[in-house]
Design a protein around this motif. Structure first.
Motif, PDB file in Angstrom:
ATOM      1  N   LEU A 258       0.837  -1.193   0.000  1.00 47.05           N
ATOM      2  CA  LEU A 258       0.000   0.000   0.000  1.00 47.05           C
ATOM      3  C   LEU A 258       0.877   1.251   0.000  1.00 47.05           C
ATOM      4  O   LEU A 258       2.027   1.231   0.449  1.00 47.05           O
ATOM      5  CB  LEU A 258      -0.931  -0.003   1.209  1.00 47.05           C
ATOM      6  N   HIS A 259       0.305   2.334  -0.488  1.00 47.47           N
ATOM      7  CA  HIS A 259       1.069   3.551  -0.718  1.00 47.47           C
ATOM      8  C   HIS A 259       0.378   4.737  -0.061  1.00 47.47           C
ATOM      9  O   HIS A 259      -0.689   4.604   0.545  1.00 47.47           O
ATOM     10  CB  HIS A 259       1.238   3.774  -2.226  1.00 47.47           C
ATOM     11  N   GLY A 260       1.005   5.894  -0.175  1.00 46.24           N
ATOM     12  CA  GLY A 260       0.394   7.105   0.351  1.00 46.24           C
ATOM     13  C   GLY A 260       0.217   7.041   1.855  1.00 46.24           C
ATOM     14  O   GLY A 260       1.102   6.624   2.596  1.00 46.24           O
ATOM     15  N   ASN A 261      -0.964   7.432   2.310  1.00 48.59           N
ATOM     16  CA  ASN A 261      -1.232   7.436   3.753  1.00 48.59           C
ATOM     17  C   ASN A 261      -1.240   6.038   4.357  1.00 48.59           C
ATOM     18  O   ASN A 261      -1.118   5.889   5.581  1.00 48.59           O
ATOM     19  CB  ASN A 261      -2.570   8.124   4.037  1.00 48.59           C
ATOM     20  N   ASP A 262      -1.417   5.032   3.523  1.00 54.96           N
ATOM     21  CA  ASP A 262      -1.452   3.643   4.001  1.00 54.96           C
ATOM     22  C   ASP A 262      -0.112   2.925   3.816  1.00 54.96           C
ATOM     23  O   ASP A 262      -0.056   1.695   3.920  1.00 54.96           O
ATOM     24  CB  ASP A 262      -2.552   2.876   3.268  1.00 54.96           C
ATOM     25  N   PHE A 263       0.946   3.682   3.574  1.00 51.71           N
ATOM     26  CA  PHE A 263       2.270   3.124   3.283  1.00 51.71           C
ATOM     27  C   PHE A 263       2.654   2.048   4.289  1.00 51.71           C
ATOM     28  O   PHE A 263       2.625   2.272   5.502  1.00 51.71           O
ATOM     29  CB  PHE A 263       3.305   4.255   3.311  1.00 51.71           C
ATOM     30  N   ASN A 264       2.995   0.872   3.793  1.00 54.95           N
ATOM     31  CA  ASN A 264       3.283  -0.247   4.700  1.00 54.95           C
ATOM     32  C   ASN A 264       4.559  -1.004   4.371  1.00 54.95           C
ATOM     33  O   ASN A 264       4.797  -2.089   4.910  1.00 54.95           O
ATOM     34  CB  ASN A 264       2.097  -1.216   4.757  1.00 54.95           C
ATOM     35  N   ALA A 265       5.395  -0.467   3.478  1.00 56.92           N
ATOM     36  CA  ALA A 265       6.584  -1.214   3.061  1.00 56.92           C
ATOM     37  C   ALA A 265       7.574  -1.406   4.202  1.00 56.92           C
ATOM     38  O   ALA A 265       8.186  -2.482   4.332  1.00 56.92           O
ATOM     39  CB  ALA A 265       7.259  -0.500   1.892  1.00 56.92           C
TER      40      ALA A 265
END
Length: 458
Positions: free
Chosen positions: A381-388
């Protein structure tokens, strides 16, 4: 000069501020990082022209990992279910008494190969006959900081000596390998005389090298130190002159506030080894208190015998979870904190932060990619949900590392080691282990080392 462009990955630079480029690119040459930025920014640079482009879409691009406490070895899966001091008495010390330079070299070859395939670009290895380890590190192309097991107290004098440590310092200096260094190492203060420790400290000071040892791994050590010296181990280390910016102390599980203050005041670094501390029932290091006090803390696997693998990516997950369960604080072990320990903080502990540990222009290109295109790392997930960052710490393992560069040299490509034949490394280690165990059995029969209490030998 060859240039490499890692294009389109999720870049965790590990600079201050926890910068992430999603997507981003990293450009480097045969040694140093030339650019870090968005895909468009790096594509537009004249320096990118003619670079070999590696599409790293779906992968994290991050600094290589620094293992700040390792023991090469060949005892994996045999030294099980014992307390620390019985484990040393019945397994580890006998193996060292039976050790030969050839066996020690094969052990380091196995350990370094396993580590680099899991993203480790740098090791602090406390081991025996380290001249062979220096050669192995040079052949594989990884960074190695080599600290011998020095002991001068009977009956532990079969370990290394200060004379052998001096010879190692000279051997490594003569090789002039910029990625391989030698330090002074003391196995343990319980294996050393007062004079021996002071002489070791003086050797490190006069040679201008770092110093590495263990401390406060078990409550027994604290009790013994109080009995012998009237002070706790780290306080005694301060009196001996061990503590300082060039010192890395492994474990540091049983510390009080005064000891943490001494570590912070002197700039001493700590190597945190969560898997080892759990497996040997040693306890949980006060990680939050150390870091809050300003102590540099790196991650270490410890040896293959007290961890059973040398996967520093996996170690990150255990480092986080151990803090959560022992402090009952779900905010402990934040993924970014743990990533810092494995990268820039580990490099800082080893005195390498000016060259490695973060992806910054001018630093040497110690870079790995971690493949997130698997079921266990989905969704990305990217943006505000960035989970890397969380995926690397909690979902990934070293088996997800698919590319490794050390000082700009590609060591691993698409999970294949480029600088050694893995099957040959494994066979040499297998043969060396069989020889080692035969030698230990002979020592048990002769009475030179203790017979295992659970399996008497005739």
């Amino acid at each position: 000069m060859t240039k490499t462009l890692l294009r389109g990955g999720i870049v965790l630079t590990m600079e201050p501020g926890r910068r992430a480029l999603d997507p981003g690119s990293v450009l480097f040459d045969d040694e140093r990082i030339l650019a870090v930025g968005s895909v468009e920014e790096v594509d537009s640079l004249p320096a990118s022209a003619g670079a070999e482009t590696v599409d790293v879409t779906g992968r994290v691009v991050m600094p290589g990992l620094h293992n700040t406490h390792l023991h090469s070895g060949l005892l994996r899966g045999t030294a099980e279910s014992m307390s620390l001091w019985d484990w040393l008495k019945y397994h580890v010390d006998p193996a060292h008494k039976a050790m030969t330079p050839e066996i020690a070299r094969a052990a380091s070859e196995l350990a370094y190969t396993e580590g680099v395939l899991a993203g480790t670009v740098s090791v602090l290895d406390m081991w025996r006959f380290l001249e062979g380890s220096a050669e192995v590190a040079g052949e594989l192309g990884i960074r190695a900081t080599l600290a011998p097991y020095v002991a001068d107290l009977e009956p532990y004098t079969f370990f290394e000596s200060l004379d052998s440590n001096r010879r190692l310092l000279e051997f490594v200096a003569d090789r002039k390998d910029p990625l391989v260094r030698a330090w002074v190492g003391v196995e343990h203060w319980l294996y050393s005389t007062d004079a021996g420790i002071r002489d070791a400290v003086e050797l490190a000071r006069s040679a201008g090298t770092g110093f590495h040892t263990h401390s406060s791994e078990s409550i027994f050590e604290v009790q013994e130190s109080l009995t012998r010296f009237g002070r706790r181990p780290i306080e005694q280390f301060y009196n001996w002159g061990i503590l300082g910016e060039n010192a890395v102390v492994a474990h540091c599980v049983w510390l009080d506030d005064r000891e943490i203050e001494l570590l912070a005041k002197t700039g001493t670094s700590v190597a945190h080894c969560p898997c080892s501390n759990m497996k040997l029932s040693s306890g949980a290091a006060p990680l939050q208190r150390l870091r809050s006090a300003g102590v540099t803390v790196g991650l270490g696997t410890d040896g293959e015998k007290e961890n059973n693998n040398l996967d520093l990516v996996e170690e990150m997950k255990f480092a986080s979870l151990l803090q959560k369960v022992t402090t009952l604080d779900p905010s402990a072990g934040d993924p970014w904190d743990i990533l810092e320990m494995a990268t820039i903080e580990g490099a800082r502990a080893l005195g390498l932060a000016s060259e490695s540990g973060s992806l910054e222009v001018g630093k040497q290109a110690d870079v790995i990619t971690v493949d997130l295109r698997a079921l266990h790392t989905t969704p990305i997930l990217h943006g505000n949900d960035f989970n890397a960052a969380a995926h690397v710490v909690f979902s990934s393992s070293g088996r997800d590392v698919d590319n490794v560069w050390v000082a700009g040299r590609r060591i691993v490509a698409d999970r294949a080691l480029l600088t050694a034949d893995v099957s040959t490394v494994r066979q040499r280690a297998q043969d060396a282990a069989e020889e080692l165990f035969a030698r230990v059995r002979a020592l048990r029969r002769s009475g030179e080392v203790p017979v295992l209490p659970s399996a008497p030998e005739g």
